[in-house]
Write a protein that holds these residues in place. Structure first.
Motif, short mmCIF file in Angstrom:
data_model
loop_
_atom_site.label_atom_id
_atom_site.label_comp_id
_atom_site.label_asym_id
_atom_site.label_seq_id
_atom_site.Cartn_x
_atom_site.Cartn_y
_atom_site.Cartn_z
N THR A 67 18.40 7.78 39.63
CA THR A 67 19.61 6.73 39.60
C THR A 67 20.35 6.20 38.61
OG1 THR A 67 19.19 4.00 40.24
CG2 THR A 67 17.76 6.10 41.06
N GLU A 68 21.77 6.00 39.08
CA GLU A 68 22.41 4.78 37.82
C GLU A 68 21.72 3.07 37.57
OE1 GLU A 68 26.00 4.12 38.40
OE2 GLU A 68 26.51 3.66 36.74
N GLU A 69 21.01 3.12 38.59
CA GLU A 69 21.24 1.93 37.97
C GLU A 69 19.36 1.85 37.42
OE1 GLU A 69 23.48 -0.30 37.31
OE2 GLU A 69 24.65 0.93 39.11
N SER A 70 18.08 2.25 37.63
CA SER A 70 17.28 2.34 37.28
C SER A 70 17.43 2.83 36.27
CB SER A 70 15.90 2.31 38.59
OG SER A 70 16.39 1.50 39.74
N VAL A 83 21.55 9.85 41.63
CA VAL A 83 22.35 8.19 43.31
C VAL A 83 23.18 7.99 42.20
CG1 VAL A 83 21.74 7.05 44.16
CG2 VAL A 83 19.61 8.47 44.80
N ASP A 84 24.02 7.39 42.59
CA ASP A 84 25.14 6.42 42.38
C ASP A 84 24.80 5.49 43.64
OD1 ASP A 84 26.46 4.86 41.64
OD2 ASP A 84 28.17 6.29 40.72
N PRO A 85 24.12 4.29 42.99
CA PRO A 85 24.48 3.58 44.70
C PRO A 85 25.57 2.88 44.70
CG PRO A 85 23.14 2.97 42.47
CD PRO A 85 23.63 4.50 42.04
N MET A 86 26.49 2.93 44.24
CA MET A 86 27.67 2.75 44.60
C MET A 86 29.03 2.92 43.08
SD MET A 86 29.87 -1.08 45.99
CE MET A 86 28.77 -1.92 44.45
N ASP A 87 30.05 3.89 43.85
CA ASP A 87 30.49 4.22 42.87
C ASP A 87 31.69 4.00 43.46
OD1 ASP A 87 31.27 6.53 41.06
OD2 ASP A 87 32.34 7.70 42.37
N GLY A 88 32.37 3.55 41.98
CA GLY A 88 33.64 3.23 42.61
C GLY A 88 33.34 1.03 42.33
N THR A 89 32.94 0.77 41.36
CA THR A 89 31.99 -0.76 41.66
C THR A 89 33.27 -1.38 41.38
OG1 THR A 89 29.67 -0.13 41.15
CG2 THR A 89 30.96 -2.15 40.40
N THR A 90 34.43 -1.68 39.73
CA THR A 90 35.44 -1.89 39.96
C THR A 90 36.01 -2.26 40.85
OG1 THR A 90 35.02 -1.14 37.46
CG2 THR A 90 37.15 -1.74 38.03
CA CA Z 1 27.84 3.36 39.83
#
Ligand code: CA
Ligand code: IPD
Ligand code: CA
Length: 264
Positions: A67-70, A83-90
């Motif tokens: 996953t992107e964040e771990s 996993v991308d927990p959120m795609d489009g954070t900006t």
């Molecule tokens: Ca992301």
């Protein structure tokens, strides 16, 4: 219940839970950290990451999870969730409603399932290898546009764009003067799903990560589209070039890339 159905059921549960979290905090003031000069991460990315990891690993404790964040801990399973927990954070942190959750499952290095959920529009895209792509339960397919000049394209720019702006703009310029219009929505996973659904006719981007593209690439292929690298060679999710299309305009897009590279 078949095993693959179980994987899909759990992936959808995780995507909907992360989507619920995104919607809940959307528009509120958020703590932001920066992984790079213009690469933000918010507390919502982390909350989503935790929620998805818990749901997936509770049910499949032996599976690998990228996953992107771990940090990645390799267990050596033939199954790997990507996993991308959120795609489009900006977009998210500016209150711009274009973001999603992206979850894919690889088995022996082949993506067999993809789920992308946009909680704002309540659009759930799912695909399974060999079984087609669906939006909210309805089968989707790529557009039939055959002419690049009539095509509606999307793209994005990597986080090092400040250092290599001219390089990325060469591609943008060539596509701009050869297409009907271009959008830069800010979520590669949604770009690929929109292509699968026939909303876009083509998409290109450089330096995407596996979590940005794993679910969306399967969606495109299962919807009858084509996805390769910039030379037309087979695409894989760990490669750094993505060229995706409805198939009809693919060679015209490859030509455009060649043209752009003449001046690099
Ligand atoms: Ca992301
Ligand atoms: C980004 C988005 C964007 C793309 C960037 C990605 P993030 O993902 O997909 O559309 O242009 O290259 O990194 O950081 O919002 O998960
Ligand atoms: Ca992403």
């Amino acid at each position: 219940m078949e095993r693959n159905e179980r994987y899909l059921e759990v992936a959808v549960k995780a995507a909907r839970e992360a989507g619920r979290i995104q919607k809940l905090y959307f528009g509120s003031s958020l703590q932001i950290e920066f992984k790079g000069e213009i690469n933000p991460v918010t507390e919502v990315d982390r909350l989503c990451d935790r929620a998805i990891s818990e749901i997936l690993l509770q049910t499949f404790p032996d599976h690998d999870l990228l996953t992107e964040e771990s940090p990645f801990e390799k267990k050596g399973s033939p199954y790997r969730w990507i996993v991308d927990p959120m795609d489009g954070t900006t977009n998210y942190l500016h209150g711009y409603p274009c973001f999603c959750v992206s979850i894919a499952l690889e088995f022996e290095k082949e993506v067999i399932l993809g789920v992308v959920y946009n909680p704002i529009l309540d659009e759930l895209f799912i695909s399974e290898k060999g079984k087609g792509a669906y939006l909210n339960g309805k089968k989707i397919s790529v557009s039939q546009e055959k002419n690049l000049f009539r095509s509606f394209l999307s793209t994005g720019f990597p986080y090092d764009v400040h250092d290599h702006g001219d390089f990325y703009l060469r591609y943008f310029r060539e596509f701009l003067i050869r297409s009907f219009a271009i959008r830069r929505p800010g979520s590669a996973a949604l770009d690929l799903c929109y292509l699968a659904a026939g909303r876009f006719d083509g998409f290109w981007e450089l330096k995407l990560q596996p979590w940005d593209v794993a679910a969306g690439a399967l969606m495109v292929m299962e919807a009858g589209g084509k996805i390769t690298d910039f030379r037309g060679q087979p695409f894989h999710i760990y490669s750094k070039e993505v060229l995706a299309s409805n198939g009809w305009i693919h060679s015209q897009m490859l030509e455009t890339i060649k043209e752009a590279e003449k001046n690099l």
